[in-house]
Design a protein around this motif. Structure first.
Motif, PDB file in Angstrom:
ATOM      1  N   ASP A 216      18.017 101.029  45.018  1.00  0.00           N
ATOM      2  CA  ASP A 216      19.295 101.340  45.674  1.00  0.00           C
ATOM      3  C   ASP A 216      19.092 101.350  47.191  1.00  0.00           C
ATOM      4  O   ASP A 216      19.286 102.368  47.857  1.00  0.00           O
ATOM      5  CB  ASP A 216      19.831 102.676  45.186  1.00  0.00           C
ATOM      6  CG  ASP A 216      21.347 102.802  45.424  1.00  0.00           C
ATOM      7  OD1 ASP A 216      21.909 101.902  46.096  1.00  0.00           O
ATOM      8  OD2 ASP A 216      21.943 103.785  44.963  1.00  0.00           O
ATOM      9  N   HIS A 218      20.778  99.962  49.549  1.00  0.00           N
ATOM     10  CA  HIS A 218      21.986 100.223  50.329  1.00  0.00           C
ATOM     11  C   HIS A 218      22.183 101.720  50.530  1.00  0.00           C
ATOM     12  O   HIS A 218      22.508 102.171  51.641  1.00  0.00           O
ATOM     13  CB  HIS A 218      23.212  99.633  49.633  1.00  0.00           C
ATOM     14  CG  HIS A 218      23.371  98.164  49.814  1.00  0.00           C
ATOM     15  ND1 HIS A 218      22.613  97.251  49.126  1.00  0.00           N
ATOM     16  CD2 HIS A 218      24.200  97.437  50.624  1.00  0.00           C
ATOM     17  CE1 HIS A 218      22.964  96.026  49.481  1.00  0.00           C
ATOM     18  NE2 HIS A 218      23.912  96.118  50.400  1.00  0.00           N
ATOM     19  N   LYS A 222      22.080 103.933  54.115  1.00  0.00           N
ATOM     20  CA  LYS A 222      23.231 104.727  54.550  1.00  0.00           C
ATOM     21  C   LYS A 222      22.968 106.225  54.536  1.00  0.00           C
ATOM     22  O   LYS A 222      23.869 107.013  54.863  1.00  0.00           O
ATOM     23  CB  LYS A 222      24.428 104.427  53.644  1.00  0.00           C
ATOM     24  CG  LYS A 222      24.931 102.997  53.720  1.00  0.00           C
ATOM     25  CD  LYS A 222      26.048 102.761  52.706  1.00  0.00           C
ATOM     26  CE  LYS A 222      26.537 101.323  52.738  1.00  0.00           C
ATOM     27  NZ  LYS A 222      27.577 101.071  51.697  1.00  0.00           N
ATOM     28  N   LEU A 325      21.067  92.380  54.328  1.00  0.00           N
ATOM     29  CA  LEU A 325      20.784  93.574  53.538  1.00  0.00           C
ATOM     30  C   LEU A 325      21.019  93.326  52.047  1.00  0.00           C
ATOM     31  O   LEU A 325      20.275  93.853  51.205  1.00  0.00           O
ATOM     32  CB  LEU A 325      21.653  94.738  54.030  1.00  0.00           C
ATOM     33  CG  LEU A 325      21.507  96.062  53.286  1.00  0.00           C
ATOM     34  CD1 LEU A 325      20.060  96.547  53.281  1.00  0.00           C
ATOM     35  CD2 LEU A 325      22.433  97.123  53.885  1.00  0.00           C
ATOM     36  N   ASP A 326      22.007  92.518  51.706  1.00  0.00           N
ATOM     37  CA  ASP A 326      22.301  92.254  50.301  1.00  0.00           C
ATOM     38  C   ASP A 326      21.148  91.567  49.573  1.00  0.00           C
ATOM     39  O   ASP A 326      21.075  91.615  48.342  1.00  0.00           O
ATOM     40  CB  ASP A 326      23.559  91.388  50.176  1.00  0.00           C
ATOM     41  CG  ASP A 326      24.826  92.139  50.553  1.00  0.00           C
ATOM     42  OD1 ASP A 326      24.769  93.394  50.601  1.00  0.00           O
ATOM     43  OD2 ASP A 326      25.856  91.492  50.809  1.00  0.00           O
ATOM     44  N   GLN A 369      27.196  90.786  59.241  1.00  0.00           N
ATOM     45  CA  GLN A 369      26.632  91.665  58.221  1.00  0.00           C
ATOM     46  C   GLN A 369      25.408  92.421  58.715  1.00  0.00           C
ATOM     47  O   GLN A 369      24.716  91.993  59.646  1.00  0.00           O
ATOM     48  CB  GLN A 369      26.265  90.849  56.969  1.00  0.00           C
ATOM     49  CG  GLN A 369      25.301  89.719  57.213  1.00  0.00           C
ATOM     50  CD  GLN A 369      25.098  88.874  55.963  1.00  0.00           C
ATOM     51  OE1 GLN A 369      25.168  89.354  54.842  1.00  0.00           O
ATOM     52  NE2 GLN A 369      24.846  87.583  56.157  1.00  0.00           N
ATOM     53  N   CYS A 372      18.390  93.594  57.261  1.00  0.00           N
ATOM     54  CA  CYS A 372      17.225  94.425  56.991  1.00  0.00           C
ATOM     55  C   CYS A 372      16.012  93.716  57.582  1.00  0.00           C
ATOM     56  O   CYS A 372      15.699  92.587  57.188  1.00  0.00           O
ATOM     57  CB  CYS A 372      17.051  94.625  55.482  1.00  0.00           C
ATOM     58  SG  CYS A 372      15.549  95.500  55.022  1.00  0.00           S
TER      59      CYS A 372
END
Length: 470
Positions: A216, A218, A222, A325-326, A369, A372
């Motif tokens: 996880d 993401h 965050k 990041l995706d 976007q 990372c």
């Protein structure tokens, strides 16, 4: 180098190192021998130097701290040390204007006196402000851009010795190109950078499972204003560092001289030196250092820039790319699989950071976007070489697969045709480069190798300008 008496006298008046001086970057991985290593004190000095270079078909490169682990600043002709152009010029509540040679650590103190601060930083503050933005130096935080994104205006001396000024309101295309300029457009003499009111950060660092982090990513990204992850290859161990602004005041980091300096620096360097002969000991060293130095919770509060910065230990080979990041979790899982199956022994950490998209044309975070950044490292104990190329090849193959862009300051394997397809504004950047530097005064081996179309000619003094050290 055959200069007339007047030009030679002028350059010699600015010289700060004798003929034969050898420039080396901080990691001692690249070096060059500039004929003139000079320290200008004004824009007029720089304009005259550039005109001399044009006249004699020489190359000019500016250098700050030399922290870039590549040959991006190298030249055998004229190298400008910008340390004498480090004046704080002006500021208001939202931005500060400083000369391009000001080091970041000097800027922090100047801003602190005015109750201001930069919103985000990388790991060190030794760089000059012009050098930091040259390669889009970055920190971490999904709501924060890189350092180039903070720039709202700058001044440069172009390849014909002319002063060029640009801002959000004036000459915007030049600004968006020059905010990550690679040393290709000119010598940056002034930078105006966004600031915010001075702040303190509360940092918490704690161990977590690398598998849970990637499952996880993401949510991890965050989980605080600023998040950094260190993964320890050959294990499932990771450390997550989170920092948020706070009203609390200083509570020092629980550092230990014995654990963090004696053991974590000096003994570790000796262990890595020994591991050059016994590389299969590296996984054991990694587990040992994680257990003794990282497998517990730390918390501290300090001024923002003191929390952002940390000790990068000793010289190293380093490679870093930004991926969307995706796609980052999948890329990290593939890297973990390669380290588990390849038989290669690699050093910790793999560093993972997050940066908001930006309008800066050549920033690796360019676009809408969040990216990372994934960075890999192989330390060079006592400047001794270690095998790293198989690791780099595998890492770059994975990064390319996931639409990655390399950090410009670091040695990498992408070239002109790669960047044309990877950066929508790359050709526009080259058009502005041609306008700013039509005679290639600022072109060295790095720019010719990575940026310019194949077959671009070189200036007389730029043959074999840089040496990659073992």
């Amino acid at each position: 180098m055959d200069l007339n008496e007047e030009d030679a006298k002028f350059l010699n008046s600015l010289r700060i190192q004798p003929h034969g001086f050898k420039f080396q970057n901080w990691a001692r991985t690249f070096s060059s021998q500039p004929t003139y290593y000079v320290a200008p004190t004004s824009e007029q000095d720089i304009s005259r130097i550039v005109r001399i270079a044009n006249k004699h078909k020489l190359t000019v490169k500016a250098v700050g701290s030399g922290h870039s682990p590549s040959d991006i600043a190298c030249t055998n002709a004229i190298m400008l040390n910008m340390d004498k152009m480090n004046r704080f010029i002006s500021c208001d509540a939202e931005a500060a204007t400083v000369q391009g040679g000001m080091r970041l650590y000097q800027l922090h103190e100047e801003l602190k006196q005015r109750q201001l601060a930069l919103s985000n930083l990388g790991s060190i503050s030794d760089q000059s402000i012009a050098g930091a933005i040259a390669t889009a130096t970055h920190g971490t935080g999904i709501e924060y851009g890189d350092m180039s994104d903070m720039v709202v205006g700058l001044v440069l001396i172009d390849g014909q010795g002319q002063r060029q000024e640009c801002s959000l309101a004036h000459n915007r295309s030049l600004l968006d190109a020059a905010r990550c300029h690679l040393g290709a457009l000119g010598i940056v003499t002034q930078v105006t950078v966004k600031c915010e009111p001075m702040f303190w950060l509360r940092a918490v660092q704690e161990p977590e499972s690398f598998i849970s982090v990637t499952q996880d990513l993401h949510a991890v990204a965050k989980s605080a204003e600023h998040v950094r992850v260190w993964w320890f290859p050959h294990t499932d161990n990771a450390v997550v560092w989170r920092a948020n602004r706070t009203r609390s005041r200083t509570r020092k980091s629980p550092e230990s001289f014995v654990r963090d300096r004696l053991y974590g620096f000096h003994i570790y360097q000796m262990q890595l030196l020994k591991a050059r002969c016994f590389p299969n000991s590296i996984p054991h060293l990694t587990r040992e250092h994680f257990a003794r130095r990282f497998d517990f919770r730390r918390e501290w509060v300090d001024e923002g820039f003191r929390v952002f910065n940390f000790d990068c230990l000793f010289p190293q080979y380093v490679n870093e790319w930004a991926v969307p990041l995706d796609q980052a979790a999948e890329a990290l899982q593939e890297l973990q699989q390669w380290t588990d199956e390849s038989g290669a022994w690699v050093h910790f950490p793999v560093e993972i950071r997050f940066v908001r998209g930006t309008s800066v044309w050549l920033s690796p975070a360019s676009g809408d976007q969040v990216v990372c950044y994934i960075g890999v490292i192989m330390y060079r104990p006592y400047h001794r070489p270690v095998p790293y190329k198989a690791y780099w090849q595998a890492f770059e193959r994975i990064m390319r697969k996931h639409e990655g862009r390399p950090h410009w300051a670091k040695a990498h394997g992408m070239f002109f045709h790669d960047f044309v397809s990877r950066y929508p504004r790359f050709n526009q950047f080259l058009e502005i480069r041609n306008q700013c530097d039509p005679h290639h005064v600022f072109v060295n081996d790095y720019l010719r190798r990575h940026i310019l179309p194949p077959g671009t000619s070189q200036n007389q003094q730029e043959s074999q300008i840089s040496t990659e050290n073992p």
